[in-house]
Write an enzyme that holds these catalytic residues in place. Sequence first.
Site, PDB file in Angstrom:
ATOM      1  N   ASP A 437       0.728  -1.400   0.049  1.00 23.70           N
ATOM      2  CA  ASP A 437      -0.061   0.089   0.006  1.00 23.70           C
ATOM      3  C   ASP A 437       1.057   1.321   0.188  1.00 23.70           C
ATOM      4  O   ASP A 437       2.027   1.241   0.468  1.00 23.70           O
ATOM      5  CB  ASP A 437      -0.991   0.099   1.325  1.00 23.70           C
ATOM      6  CG  ASP A 437      -2.253   0.843   1.041  1.00 23.70           C
ATOM      7  OD1 ASP A 437      -2.211   1.453   0.093  1.00 23.70           O
ATOM      8  OD2 ASP A 437      -3.195   0.541   1.911  1.00 23.70           O
ATOM      9  N   ASP A 504     -10.404   2.246  -3.418  1.00 19.74           N
ATOM     10  CA  ASP A 504     -11.155   2.043  -2.123  1.00 19.74           C
ATOM     11  C   ASP A 504     -12.489   2.136  -2.040  1.00 19.74           C
ATOM     12  O   ASP A 504     -13.409   1.832  -1.076  1.00 19.74           O
ATOM     13  CB  ASP A 504     -10.624   3.137  -1.185  1.00 19.74           C
ATOM     14  CG  ASP A 504      -9.266   2.623  -0.498  1.00 19.74           C
ATOM     15  OD1 ASP A 504      -8.765   1.626  -0.796  1.00 19.74           O
ATOM     16  OD2 ASP A 504      -8.634   3.458   0.239  1.00 19.74           O
TER      17      ASP A 504
HETATM   18  C1  DGJ Z   1      -5.779   1.792   1.784  1.00 14.58           C
HETATM   19  C2  DGJ Z   1      -6.086   0.746   1.147  1.00 14.58           C
HETATM   20  O1  DGJ Z   1      -6.665   1.176  -0.256  1.00 14.58           O
HETATM   21  C3  DGJ Z   1      -7.388  -0.024   1.738  1.00 14.58           C
HETATM   22  O2  DGJ Z   1      -7.836  -1.188   1.001  1.00 14.58           O
HETATM   23  C4  DGJ Z   1      -6.678  -0.205   3.047  1.00 14.58           C
HETATM   24  O3  DGJ Z   1      -5.653  -1.315   3.019  1.00 14.58           O
HETATM   25  C5  DGJ Z   1      -6.090   0.764   3.959  1.00 14.58           C
HETATM   26  N1  DGJ Z   1      -5.275   1.422   3.072  1.00 14.58           N
HETATM   27  C6  DGJ Z   1      -5.359   0.195   5.488  1.00 14.58           C
HETATM   28  O4  DGJ Z   1      -4.927   1.214   6.053  1.00 14.58           O
END
Ligand code: DGJ
Length: 704
Positions: A437, A504
Amino acid sequence: MIKKKGTVYRLETPATTLVLKADTAQILYYGKKLVSADWCEALRSSPCRLFSEYGQGDFNEQSVLLVNADGGFSTNFVYSKSKILAEKPVLENLPSSYGESKTLELKYVDATKVALYLYYTVFEDTDAIAVSAKIVNGAKKEIHIKKLASVQAELTGRFEFITFNGAWARERRKNARAVCGGTFVNESRAGASSHAHNPFVMAKGEKGVFGFHLLYSGNHKESMTEYDGVTRVIAGINDFMFDWTLGAGEEFCAPEAAMCYAETEDALSRQMHAFAAEHVVRGKWKKRERPVLVNSWEGAYFDADSVVEMAKVSKDLGAELFVLDDGWFGRRNDDTSSLGDWSDNVEKLGCTLAELAERVRGCGLKFGIWIEPEMISEESELFRSRPAYAMRVPGRTPVRLRNQLALNMADEKVQNFVVRTVSDVISRCGASYVKWDYNRMLTDCFGKGVAAGEYFHRYMLGVYKVISKVVKRFPFVLFEGCAGGGARFDLGMMSYFPQIWTSDNTDARDRLQIQDGSSYGYPQSVMGAHVSASPNHQSGDSHPLETRFNVACGGLLGYELDVRKLSEKDKKTVAAQISFYKEHRKLLQFGNFYRLGDSFGGDYGGFISVSPDRGAAIAVIAAEKRTNVPPPRVAFKGLNPAYVYEVTARRQENYENNLSFTAGGDVLMCGELFFPDFYDDASARENSGCMYTRMFLIKKQKNL
Ligand code: DGJ
């Protein structure tokens, strides 16, 4: 294939022809395949050029801009030589395409002895041509590169500039504007390719559509300039704050770009899909069916203590991989702390990470882990012990985004730290999958000893160096890139990570659009797509479970909710969905993908994934119900008009009717398909989003 007559080169792909005149740096022709053999005489001259520079009377946006050793900034690159290389040159430390191919190398030299090289690689099996550029400083003193685009294509006529823009949770919405009398720009200055402006763009004109796709994850810029009936397209690293010092004898390579041409947007998308799947995604997972995963994020957020219970249920539902997302390390109970402290939070997990992974594997699932290695929390052991690792401008208060700072990835010590820590996490839990991430854009760009004008690119070079080392070290691990959803959803990242978390936003209606926009430049086999809880955590809207599944089938299926909280009825539905997906995932993940209708406000939207022999397909149709408006008339795509198909609606828990019929491929594609019960969804009241979806299995029965 590359053919040569004097200094004219003809680059052939299955459906396109590019004719270049090396000595005058002209594009004589680019477009639909020319079949006739006599190709030199008629195409003798053109106003279209392969590169543009300052100082020769061209005052538009340039593709190359240097400050020479003498302080002047005019250049005059003159043809020196050209040759066909049997192999594609390696782009050191940059993402690139690969595969059997021939490359045309063109060399131009300025009076200062600075050379400009252009490379055109033709992949015989797809219609994409990979293009890159290099500057070699043959002068005795250093020069400054202010701009070096990866590709320039000049096209005669007027075009629409089509870009894919958005923001967090609404990435890659298609936008089009007419380019006329000036320069139009699509760019990122965020340090990442960004949620806002994807580095895939199209130029659409009367003769068809041209696609330009940068293999880069940092600041990028694509511009289209119309001047005197010629449209210049340039794509490459953004020249915003860019100033690269090139010492005597040194070289600088611009990242690669892919360009292609097709008569329609649909056809262009499939060229891009084939290029990405065949020549960008690499390694063990390239063509491998991807596992159905359950991710803990939206189900548990930072409460990573319930994981084993969730894993047990996930196994019963048929999932194959359990991914432990954020919250398992340091003292991470919210987003204010611990990034950089990749040590187990034994107190929260109730055991070590290794033991937890073992317990998940004990349930019969593979184990995957989340990590955000390029970041640092000020509230962390790492920050206390190595404050200099954080990216900050001395004497200034740094900007915190999501309460965190970025690491200075331009620094070799930091790069080594990241390789070490990520490798350690993967080894100690035996992860089969890693979600990498990256949750903030860059603001306080600074690294001791790094010139300001080089910072953004050196950051990316550092990231690529680290990622390529880690990926090589763990060739069997499936890596999924992520950047607050889709802020680094680009071919640069896909050169290392075979899949990327698309957004997201997991709301089915929004997701359909995000996946639809993404599908212009990227195949479904790179798009992470999850079924989440209802009401949706981002939009607050509700969609039936079957709708959420149907939409997620447009990418790589996962579930991201607390599976323990599903009702017994919903568990049965999910188990049936997963079993259906496993049976058909080869077709769903790797079939030829077409967008259906118009997911952005048309009567209906959706997609169809068709097997290469056109004998089988799966389609999803989605439509929003409007008062007293009948269901839409629908057209499938990509089928063989000369086949008769059996069409069966997937047994959806929310529809009573189990529809099935036979029809010719031509009928299925004619635009008159009508499903009278489309809005008779038994769970309609749960459906505040008002989007109705049905999935159809289409199988060849016989020839017409
Ligand atoms: C952002 C990501 O896109 C989410 O899927 C998740 O992993 C969060 N970060 C976790 O902090």
